[in-house]
Motif scaffolding. Sequence first.
Motif, PDB file in Angstrom:
ATOM      1  N   ARG A  14       0.819  -1.212   0.000  1.00  0.00           N
ATOM      2  CA  ARG A  14       0.000   0.000   0.000  1.00  0.00           C
ATOM      3  C   ARG A  14       0.858   1.270   0.000  1.00  0.00           C
ATOM      4  O   ARG A  14       0.396   2.339  -0.415  1.00  0.00           O
ATOM      5  CB  ARG A  14      -0.921  -0.011   1.226  1.00  0.00           C
ATOM      6  CG  ARG A  14      -1.813   1.212   1.370  1.00  0.00           C
ATOM      7  CD  ARG A  14      -2.793   1.343   0.218  1.00  0.00           C
ATOM      8  NE  ARG A  14      -3.523   2.587   0.281  1.00  0.00           N
ATOM      9  CZ  ARG A  14      -4.708   2.734   0.861  1.00  0.00           C
ATOM     10  NH1 ARG A  14      -5.278   1.682   1.436  1.00  0.00           N
ATOM     11  NH2 ARG A  14      -5.311   3.882   0.864  1.00  0.00           N
ATOM     12  N   TYR A  23      -5.797   5.763  -7.817  1.00  0.00           N
ATOM     13  CA  TYR A  23      -7.139   5.224  -8.013  1.00  0.00           C
ATOM     14  C   TYR A  23      -7.871   5.993  -9.113  1.00  0.00           C
ATOM     15  O   TYR A  23      -8.573   5.406  -9.933  1.00  0.00           O
ATOM     16  CB  TYR A  23      -7.919   5.295  -6.701  1.00  0.00           C
ATOM     17  CG  TYR A  23      -9.294   4.669  -6.790  1.00  0.00           C
ATOM     18  CD1 TYR A  23      -9.444   3.288  -6.848  1.00  0.00           C
ATOM     19  CD2 TYR A  23     -10.439   5.457  -6.827  1.00  0.00           C
ATOM     20  CE1 TYR A  23     -10.693   2.706  -6.943  1.00  0.00           C
ATOM     21  CE2 TYR A  23     -11.688   4.893  -6.919  1.00  0.00           C
ATOM     22  CZ  TYR A  23     -11.816   3.515  -6.973  1.00  0.00           C
ATOM     23  OH  TYR A  23     -13.058   2.950  -7.068  1.00  0.00           O
ATOM     24  N   TYR A  82      -8.623  -2.010  -1.226  1.00  0.00           N
ATOM     25  CA  TYR A  82      -7.583  -1.286  -0.493  1.00  0.00           C
ATOM     26  C   TYR A  82      -7.690  -1.619   0.990  1.00  0.00           C
ATOM     27  O   TYR A  82      -8.762  -1.516   1.580  1.00  0.00           O
ATOM     28  CB  TYR A  82      -7.742   0.216  -0.681  1.00  0.00           C
ATOM     29  CG  TYR A  82      -7.250   0.744  -2.008  1.00  0.00           C
ATOM     30  CD1 TYR A  82      -6.261   1.712  -2.072  1.00  0.00           C
ATOM     31  CD2 TYR A  82      -7.795   0.286  -3.195  1.00  0.00           C
ATOM     32  CE1 TYR A  82      -5.811   2.196  -3.294  1.00  0.00           C
ATOM     33  CE2 TYR A  82      -7.360   0.760  -4.426  1.00  0.00           C
ATOM     34  CZ  TYR A  82      -6.370   1.719  -4.461  1.00  0.00           C
ATOM     35  OH  TYR A  82      -5.936   2.201  -5.662  1.00  0.00           O
ATOM     36  N   VAL A 133      -2.780  -3.386  -1.575  1.00  0.00           N
ATOM     37  CA  VAL A 133      -3.813  -3.222  -2.595  1.00  0.00           C
ATOM     38  C   VAL A 133      -3.960  -4.569  -3.290  1.00  0.00           C
ATOM     39  O   VAL A 133      -2.981  -5.136  -3.771  1.00  0.00           O
ATOM     40  CB  VAL A 133      -3.433  -2.140  -3.628  1.00  0.00           C
ATOM     41  CG1 VAL A 133      -4.532  -2.005  -4.672  1.00  0.00           C
ATOM     42  CG2 VAL A 133      -3.187  -0.810  -2.943  1.00  0.00           C
ATOM     43  N   THR A 192     -13.869  -0.331   4.446  1.00  0.00           N
ATOM     44  CA  THR A 192     -12.438  -0.232   4.166  1.00  0.00           C
ATOM     45  C   THR A 192     -11.820   0.927   4.941  1.00  0.00           C
ATOM     46  O   THR A 192     -12.388   2.020   5.004  1.00  0.00           O
ATOM     47  CB  THR A 192     -12.197  -0.026   2.652  1.00  0.00           C
ATOM     48  OG1 THR A 192     -12.727  -1.148   1.959  1.00  0.00           O
ATOM     49  CG2 THR A 192     -10.709   0.105   2.347  1.00  0.00           C
ATOM     50  N   TYR A 226      -9.460   4.025   5.454  1.00  0.00           N
ATOM     51  CA  TYR A 226      -8.886   5.007   4.541  1.00  0.00           C
ATOM     52  C   TYR A 226      -8.183   6.107   5.337  1.00  0.00           C
ATOM     53  O   TYR A 226      -8.534   6.378   6.493  1.00  0.00           O
ATOM     54  CB  TYR A 226      -9.972   5.617   3.651  1.00  0.00           C
ATOM     55  CG  TYR A 226     -11.010   6.448   4.390  1.00  0.00           C
ATOM     56  CD1 TYR A 226     -10.831   7.820   4.621  1.00  0.00           C
ATOM     57  CD2 TYR A 226     -12.184   5.862   4.858  1.00  0.00           C
ATOM     58  CE1 TYR A 226     -11.762   8.568   5.294  1.00  0.00           C
ATOM     59  CE2 TYR A 226     -13.125   6.615   5.528  1.00  0.00           C
ATOM     60  CZ  TYR A 226     -12.914   7.964   5.743  1.00  0.00           C
ATOM     61  OH  TYR A 226     -13.850   8.700   6.417  1.00  0.00           O
ATOM     62  N   SER A 266     -11.765   1.965  -2.286  1.00  0.00           N
ATOM     63  CA  SER A 266     -12.229   0.591  -2.490  1.00  0.00           C
ATOM     64  C   SER A 266     -13.578   0.550  -3.200  1.00  0.00           C
ATOM     65  O   SER A 266     -13.739  -0.145  -4.192  1.00  0.00           O
ATOM     66  CB  SER A 266     -12.331  -0.138  -1.148  1.00  0.00           C
ATOM     67  OG  SER A 266     -12.819  -1.447  -1.319  1.00  0.00           O
TER      68      SER A 266
END
Length: 285
Positions: free
Chosen positions: A10, A18, A58, A63, A137, A139, A148
Amino acid sequence: MARYCKEYPRTGVSDNHYREICDHLTQNGFQQTVYEGEQVFQRGTGAMVAPSFLKLTYTPDKVRVEAWLKMAILPGVFVGEVGLTGFAGSAARGKLKKAVAYIDTLLTGSAPVATEGTNGGGEDMTNSRQCCPFCGTVYPQGSNFCASCGNVLQSPAPTPAEQGLSLSKKEYLKRHAPAEFYKGLRITAIASYVLIGINAAVVVINPYGLIDVALTLGLTLGMHLGRSKGCAIGLLVYSIVNVILLTVLNGMVSGLWWLILGIAAVVVFHKADKAYAQDCTPIKP
């Protein structure tokens, strides 16, 4: 054959990565959607070529990239799952391979080595993560959208109940229902298509039998592709009438498979109705 799967560190992967991936996939015919409860990029509906899927997940550490193809029985009716090797679906697989190669180049060629506790750009990430209210997810704080599932984020991130989602039932069943709904609906629909195929082969020379096939096919398509509870109820009513008529005409109980399918279809939509009542604030007509 299992779906293709590869994981990347990541560190150094940002929102810009993204966005670039989303733009590239959109330009190449992929659309972001929900399929069987998974937020995915999909290309094709099975009308001309095998539908292909790509999923990005993610997590705080990595990832995950997944890619696969499904085999289409009818447009929108998919079975099986194959990866990036083999001959079947070669046309769609070529596009999917190019998309995966682009993502691989982007994620491996621009991920700097991060020091412990940073995001690769020197930013301290300790105690700065929140959970996406849509998919769960984690973040980084300050993100404008979830990498995600793609939904817009707010800070602090509200829960779905706090948001008071106002969705029509049609939109909820199309994209936001629990994964169990899509799975149950798909299984019920496939079983119905199989029975319709058997009936069509048996009664091909009987015009009244063809009417029966057309009726059940229409109800099944409306239930499956249209997410229509009314069609599911119609299928149940048809199956009850069918069992009664066949039992009277043949002197023995017949048509029970259709009755089981009708009951299963209504149960699937009933559970979705309960989930809708819990998750959303219905729009008043």
